[in-house]
Design a protein around this motif. Structure first.
Motif, PDB file in Angstrom:
ATOM      1  N   GLY A 107      41.541  54.027  27.931  1.00 10.15           N
ATOM      2  CA  GLY A 107      40.510  53.109  27.462  1.00 10.15           C
ATOM      3  C   GLY A 107      40.931  52.305  26.252  1.00 10.15           C
ATOM      4  N   GLY A 111      37.478  52.882  31.808  1.00  6.82           N
ATOM      5  CA  GLY A 111      37.425  53.800  30.659  1.00  6.82           C
ATOM      6  C   GLY A 111      37.538  53.053  29.337  1.00  6.82           C
ATOM      7  N   THR A 168      38.948  45.641  38.254  1.00  4.50           N
ATOM      8  CA  THR A 168      39.749  46.510  39.129  1.00  4.50           C
ATOM      9  C   THR A 168      40.226  47.761  38.392  1.00  4.50           C
ATOM     10  OG1 THR A 168      41.885  45.546  38.538  1.00  4.50           O
ATOM     11  CG2 THR A 168      40.639  44.421  40.252  1.00  4.50           C
ATOM     12  N   THR A 203      37.032  27.479  37.444  1.00  4.40           N
ATOM     13  CA  THR A 203      37.081  26.439  36.418  1.00  4.40           C
ATOM     14  C   THR A 203      38.085  26.832  35.325  1.00  4.40           C
ATOM     15  OG1 THR A 203      34.738  25.990  36.834  1.00  4.40           O
ATOM     16  CG2 THR A 203      35.642  25.125  34.777  1.00  4.40           C
ATOM     17  N   PRO A 204      39.372  26.545  35.533  1.00  2.00           N
ATOM     18  CA  PRO A 204      40.355  26.936  34.508  1.00  2.00           C
ATOM     19  C   PRO A 204      40.284  26.085  33.246  1.00  2.00           C
ATOM     20  CG  PRO A 204      41.428  25.800  36.349  1.00  2.00           C
ATOM     21  CD  PRO A 204      39.990  25.970  36.730  1.00  2.00           C
ATOM     22  N   MET A 205      40.447  26.749  32.104  1.00  2.00           N
ATOM     23  CA  MET A 205      40.622  25.997  30.861  1.00  2.00           C
ATOM     24  C   MET A 205      42.005  25.373  30.890  1.00  2.00           C
ATOM     25  SD  MET A 205      41.163  27.299  26.977  1.00  2.00           S
ATOM     26  CE  MET A 205      42.744  27.915  27.416  1.00  2.00           C
ATOM     27  N   ALA A 244      41.205  35.270  28.138  1.00  2.00           N
ATOM     28  CA  ALA A 244      41.783  34.886  29.433  1.00  2.00           C
ATOM     29  C   ALA A 244      42.920  35.799  29.872  1.00  2.00           C
ATOM     30  CB  ALA A 244      42.243  33.429  29.369  1.00  2.00           C
ATOM     31  N   GLN A 259      41.677  52.829  44.599  1.00  2.00           N
ATOM     32  CA  GLN A 259      40.656  53.514  43.815  1.00  2.00           C
ATOM     33  C   GLN A 259      39.418  53.850  44.629  1.00  2.00           C
ATOM     34  OE1 GLN A 259      41.932  50.798  40.455  1.00  2.00           O
ATOM     35  NE2 GLN A 259      40.326  52.004  39.529  1.00  2.00           N
ATOM     36  N   ILE A 283      49.954  47.297  33.648  1.00  2.00           N
ATOM     37  CA  ILE A 283      48.551  47.016  33.985  1.00  2.00           C
ATOM     38  C   ILE A 283      48.050  45.889  33.078  1.00  2.00           C
ATOM     39  CG2 ILE A 283      48.063  49.270  34.979  1.00  2.00           C
ATOM     40  CD1 ILE A 283      46.772  50.077  32.306  1.00  2.00           C
ATOM     41  N   LEU A 328      40.375  48.259  27.157  1.00  2.00           N
ATOM     42  CA  LEU A 328      39.007  47.742  27.304  1.00  2.00           C
ATOM     43  C   LEU A 328      38.161  48.024  26.064  1.00  2.00           C
ATOM     44  CD1 LEU A 328      38.433  48.868  31.002  1.00  2.00           C
ATOM     45  CD2 LEU A 328      38.723  46.523  30.197  1.00  2.00           C
ATOM     46  N   ASP A 371      47.791  31.122  30.189  1.00  2.00           N
ATOM     47  CA  ASP A 371      47.325  29.754  29.878  1.00  2.00           C
ATOM     48  C   ASP A 371      46.773  29.679  28.444  1.00  2.00           C
ATOM     49  OD1 ASP A 371      47.624  29.857  32.590  1.00  2.00           O
ATOM     50  OD2 ASP A 371      45.577  29.244  33.098  1.00  2.00           O
ATOM     51  N   MET A 417      39.323  31.773  38.254  1.00  2.00           N
ATOM     52  CA  MET A 417      39.361  32.217  39.647  1.00  2.00           C
ATOM     53  C   MET A 417      37.962  32.115  40.290  1.00  2.00           C
ATOM     54  SD  MET A 417      42.528  32.865  39.733  1.00  2.00           S
ATOM     55  CE  MET A 417      42.760  33.610  41.335  1.00  2.00           C
TER      56      MET A 417
HETATM   57  P1  FAD Z   1      41.119  40.344  32.494  1.00  2.00           P
HETATM   58  O1  FAD Z   1      40.130  41.398  32.764  1.00  2.00           O
HETATM   59  O2  FAD Z   1      42.276  40.260  33.432  1.00  2.00           O
HETATM   60  O3  FAD Z   1      40.329  38.980  32.456  1.00  2.00           O
HETATM   61  C1  FAD Z   1      40.996  37.772  32.209  1.00  2.00           C
HETATM   62  C2  FAD Z   1      40.310  36.696  33.024  1.00  2.00           C
HETATM   63  O4  FAD Z   1      40.689  35.429  32.498  1.00  2.00           O
HETATM   64  C3  FAD Z   1      40.738  36.707  34.481  1.00  2.00           C
HETATM   65  O5  FAD Z   1      39.608  36.749  35.316  1.00  2.00           O
HETATM   66  C4  FAD Z   1      41.506  35.400  34.640  1.00  2.00           C
HETATM   67  O6  FAD Z   1      41.371  34.807  35.914  1.00  2.00           O
HETATM   68  C5  FAD Z   1      40.851  34.553  33.572  1.00  2.00           C
HETATM   69  N1  FAD Z   1      41.682  33.405  33.156  1.00  2.00           N
HETATM   70  C6  FAD Z   1      43.016  33.339  33.014  1.00  2.00           C
HETATM   71  N2  FAD Z   1      43.390  32.106  32.644  1.00  2.00           N
HETATM   72  C7  FAD Z   1      42.253  31.369  32.545  1.00  2.00           C
HETATM   73  C8  FAD Z   1      41.984  30.010  32.234  1.00  2.00           C
HETATM   74  N3  FAD Z   1      42.970  29.146  31.972  1.00  2.00           N
HETATM   75  N4  FAD Z   1      40.701  29.592  32.230  1.00  2.00           N
HETATM   76  C9  FAD Z   1      39.677  30.458  32.532  1.00  2.00           C
HETATM   77  N5  FAD Z   1      39.893  31.733  32.860  1.00  2.00           N
HETATM   78  C10 FAD Z   1      41.154  32.194  32.859  1.00  2.00           C
HETATM   79  N6  FAD Z   1      42.219  49.705  30.678  1.00  2.00           N
HETATM   80  C11 FAD Z   1      41.367  50.532  30.023  1.00  2.00           C
HETATM   81  O7  FAD Z   1      41.136  50.357  28.825  1.00  2.00           O
HETATM   82  N7  FAD Z   1      40.736  51.547  30.687  1.00  2.00           N
HETATM   83  C12 FAD Z   1      40.958  51.802  32.006  1.00  2.00           C
HETATM   84  O8  FAD Z   1      40.340  52.715  32.574  1.00  2.00           O
HETATM   85  C13 FAD Z   1      41.890  50.989  32.699  1.00  2.00           C
HETATM   86  N8  FAD Z   1      42.175  51.211  34.001  1.00  2.00           N
HETATM   87  C14 FAD Z   1      43.004  50.350  34.669  1.00  2.00           C
HETATM   88  C15 FAD Z   1      43.252  50.557  36.039  1.00  2.00           C
HETATM   89  C16 FAD Z   1      44.032  49.646  36.732  1.00  2.00           C
HETATM   90  C17 FAD Z   1      44.323  49.890  38.201  1.00  2.00           C
HETATM   91  C18 FAD Z   1      44.560  48.505  36.079  1.00  2.00           C
HETATM   92  C19 FAD Z   1      45.359  47.475  36.838  1.00  2.00           C
HETATM   93  C20 FAD Z   1      44.317  48.296  34.734  1.00  2.00           C
HETATM   94  C21 FAD Z   1      43.568  49.217  34.005  1.00  2.00           C
HETATM   95  N9  FAD Z   1      43.314  49.045  32.654  1.00  2.00           N
HETATM   96  C22 FAD Z   1      42.470  49.895  31.983  1.00  2.00           C
HETATM   97  C23 FAD Z   1      43.838  47.872  31.936  1.00  2.00           C
HETATM   98  C24 FAD Z   1      42.708  46.846  31.792  1.00  2.00           C
HETATM   99  O9  FAD Z   1      42.077  46.657  33.026  1.00  2.00           O
HETATM  100  C25 FAD Z   1      43.203  45.499  31.279  1.00  2.00           C
HETATM  101  O10 FAD Z   1      44.022  45.683  30.171  1.00  2.00           O
HETATM  102  C26 FAD Z   1      41.979  44.680  30.876  1.00  2.00           C
HETATM  103  O11 FAD Z   1      41.121  44.549  31.979  1.00  2.00           O
HETATM  104  C27 FAD Z   1      42.348  43.325  30.350  1.00  2.00           C
HETATM  105  O12 FAD Z   1      41.138  42.667  30.065  1.00  2.00           O
HETATM  106  P2  FAD Z   1      41.133  41.129  29.733  1.00  2.00           P
HETATM  107  O13 FAD Z   1      39.725  40.738  29.565  1.00  2.00           O
HETATM  108  O14 FAD Z   1      42.080  40.853  28.644  1.00  2.00           O
HETATM  109  O15 FAD Z   1      41.739  40.458  31.034  1.00  2.00           O
END
Ligand code: FAD
Length: 563
Positions: A542, A50, A46, A232-234, A268, A157, A498, A545, A301, A37
């Protein structure tokens, strides 16, 4: 010409991905981050930010004592045999070291002493302290230009859609503690008096929650000069002789091969934005619109790319479930984490019957919706119903308490999209198309429970977790109040999420495994891209994360051969 040879290539820019990139750079590895993105941070930016860290360095200060053994026992019970003991142990042993590392790179956390684990009655649970919240981050360290590249948090938030609020402040406001009023005044004064910063950007300088975490990680990324390619998507992974050697990305409209001499780390995100995968794997009915994660990015993906090189997919039927609601003009549904726990509301199905503990953990809430829907056909959507007293005192969804913003001042377009209103419960039932007699009976029963303080049907308010979000002024049970004063209101809830929690199966060092348990050389996976170490459950705030960053921390240690 752009260089396309790196030691480590990290896919995605959520918390786990960025932590991997930063640690890789700290270990002297030439590192690239590719993000699909145009904005950095994914759902992580977003989020509440925690992290669930057993036996963390801050618990002692709060007079709490914990142990790796207790945490292991607790998570093992929660995981119900769907995550290996080896991975669980790796997590509970390493999380606290990761939290110290975070502090060292400029992203310090503090524990939340009274925020209980989500299943406080299980052996090994703690009444508080394992959940850690990020300390506010000054966006001045990032600068206004980079701040524009950081995905903003959702309006839900922010105070008045602009000002950040941290978890401690939010609780004090919501629980109507005495200091709540001053907290609000302080937040507003701080924002409005910061003229120098407001001349540069409308976004608040004080970042909290997921913005503080991702803001801090972004600043650390920049300090280390790590290469970042946004937009830059993979597309796919490349493999030679069974080893993953790099990937193909789409950059400036063209496919481009990038080599990763040591490893590719996939981070991702989940597949919650992919309707076809939702229909293939998740409980039905399901709709990608119901997720509270940002649009478009997380479409699985890297699940498919990892599976294409032999990675096994596990836990694919599970999500980090949460009830969500639609708000017009917002880019995604809002998760309803805490408001449903306040006294004077109840959740009912089409029969007007309650079917769950409204104050319970959000994943169980979502699962209860599906379970009740399977029985009655009327819990998707479900309705949260509350009366004028609740409406006067507590915020819910985008509605501020009516004491601050009365109905007449709410956006006209929200009536019958965000909330429904009736002078009587019968009238409200007619508007939302549910059984009026059932609704009346449920409200009467709820009002009786509130006087005795005992919810005889679902035990709402019986444990320390439920009571964390309750009104300290309401007795005998801070989660229960009568629902009897009109007008009455309802909001529509969907079985949202979420994020998804199924993904590539990994080992204790985040190495991607094949179906027969063999690691794929050169391929690591973290966050919701990987199958969760928590199995089907959510041990404490949490739990997504914390593991994402802990396994990122371990992945890099493994790549460089550290113990
Ligand atoms: P993401 O943070 O979504 O990152 C994945 C990234 O990969 C994205 O930017 C996406 O665009 C990118 N991507 C996808 N495909 C490709 C590709 N082909 N090539 C390159 N990039 C790509 N969890 C907690 O533990 N504590 C909290 O306090 C908490 N609060 C939350 C509050 C809200 C309102 C929400 C919606 C969620 C909350 N969560 C919380 C859940 C947590 O945010 C998610 O589970 C966590 O952020 C997922 O992390 P991630 O790195 O796996 O994915």
């Amino acid at each position: 010409m752009e260089q396309n040879e790196f030691d480590v290539v990290v896919v995605g820019s959520g918390a786990g991905a960025l932590l991997a990139a930063i640690r890789a750079a700290d270990e002297g590895l030439k590192t690239l981050v590719v993000e699909k993105m145009p904005l950095l941070g994914g759902t992580s930016a977003t989020s509440g930010g925690g992290i669930w860290i057993p036996d963390n360095h801050d618990m002692g200060k709060a007079g709490l004592s914990d142990s790796v053994q207790a945490a292991f026992r607790y998570v093992k019970t929660c995981a119900r045999g769907l995550a290996s003991d080896d991975r669980i142990l790796a997590y509970v042993e390493t999380a606290r070291h990761m939290a110290r590392y975070l502090a060292g790179i400029g992203v310090p956390y503090r524990c939340v002493p009274s925020y209980a684990d989500y299943y406080p009655t299980l052996a090994g649970a703690m009444p508080g302290g394992r959940t850690m919240d990020p300390i506010d981050f000054n966006a001045g360290k990032l600068g206004p230009q980079d701040l524009e590249l950081l995905r903003p948090t959702c309006p839900g938030q922010l105070i008045f859609g602009r000002m950040h609020i941290n978890a401690f402040e939010a609780r004090s406001l919501l629980a109507r503690e005495r200091k709540g009023k001053f907290v609000l005044m302080w937040i507003m004064a701080r924002y409005f008096l910061d003229y120098p910063w407001r001349n540069k950007t409308r976004r608040d300088r004080r970042l909290t929650g997921g913005q503080a975490l991702l803001g801090g990680l972004f600043a650390a990324l920049r300090q280390r000069g790590i290469t970042l390619w946004l937009d830059t998507p993979m597309q796919s992974l490349t493999q030679e002789g069974g080893r993953v050697t790099g990937l193909v990305v789409r950059r400036n409209g063209q496919d481009m091969a990038v080599s990763a001499r040591r490893a590719v780390v996939l981070g991702a995100g989940g597949f919650e934005r992919n309707q076809q995968m939702r229909e293939q794997y998740l409980p039905q009915p399901t709709d990608q619109a119901w997720t509270a994660t940002p649009p478009e990015g997380n479409t699985g993906d890297a699940h498919r790319a990892g599976a294409a090189v032999g990675g096994a997919l596990h836990l694919m039927a599970h999500t980090w479930g949460a009830p969500t609601l639609f708000v017009p003009k917002e880019e995604k549904y809002r998760a309803m984490f805490v408001e449903r726990s306040m006294p004077g509301c109840m959740v009912v199905n089409a029969r007007g019957e309650r079917f769950l503990n409204e104050s319970g953990p959000y994943p169980e809430f979502q699962q209860a919706m599906y379970a009740n829907h399977a029985q009655t056909g009327g819990a998707v959507p479900a309705w949260i119903v509350f009366d004028a007293t609740f409406r006067a005192n507590y915020p819910i969804g985008p509605l501020m308490p009516s004491a601050a913003v009365p109905d007449a001042k709410l956006r006209k377009s929200w009536l019958n999209t965000v909330y429904w209103k009736g002078e009587t419960l019968q009238e409200l039932a007619g508007q939302i198309g549910i059984d009026p007699q059932g609704l009346l009976a449920s409200a009467r029963r709820m009002s009786e429970f509130s006087r005795t303080g005992k919810d005889l049907d679902f035990g709402r308010g019986d444990n320390v977790f439920d009571r964390y979000y309750g009104d300290v002024n309401v007795k005998p049970n801070p989660n229960l109040a009568p629902i009897e004063k009109g007008p009455f209101y309802a909001m529509k809830l969907h079985p949202g999420d979420i994020g998804t929690k199924g993904g590539l199966l990994t080992d204790r060092d985040a190495r991607v495994l094949t179906e027969d348990g063999q690691p794929i050389a050169g391929l690591y996976c973290v966050g919701n891209n990987s199958a969760s170490v928590m199995g089907p459950s959510y041990p404490g705030a949490g739990s997504t994360l914390g593991p994402a960053m802990t396994f990122a921390f371990r992945a890099i240690a493994h790549i460089v051969g550290k113990p």
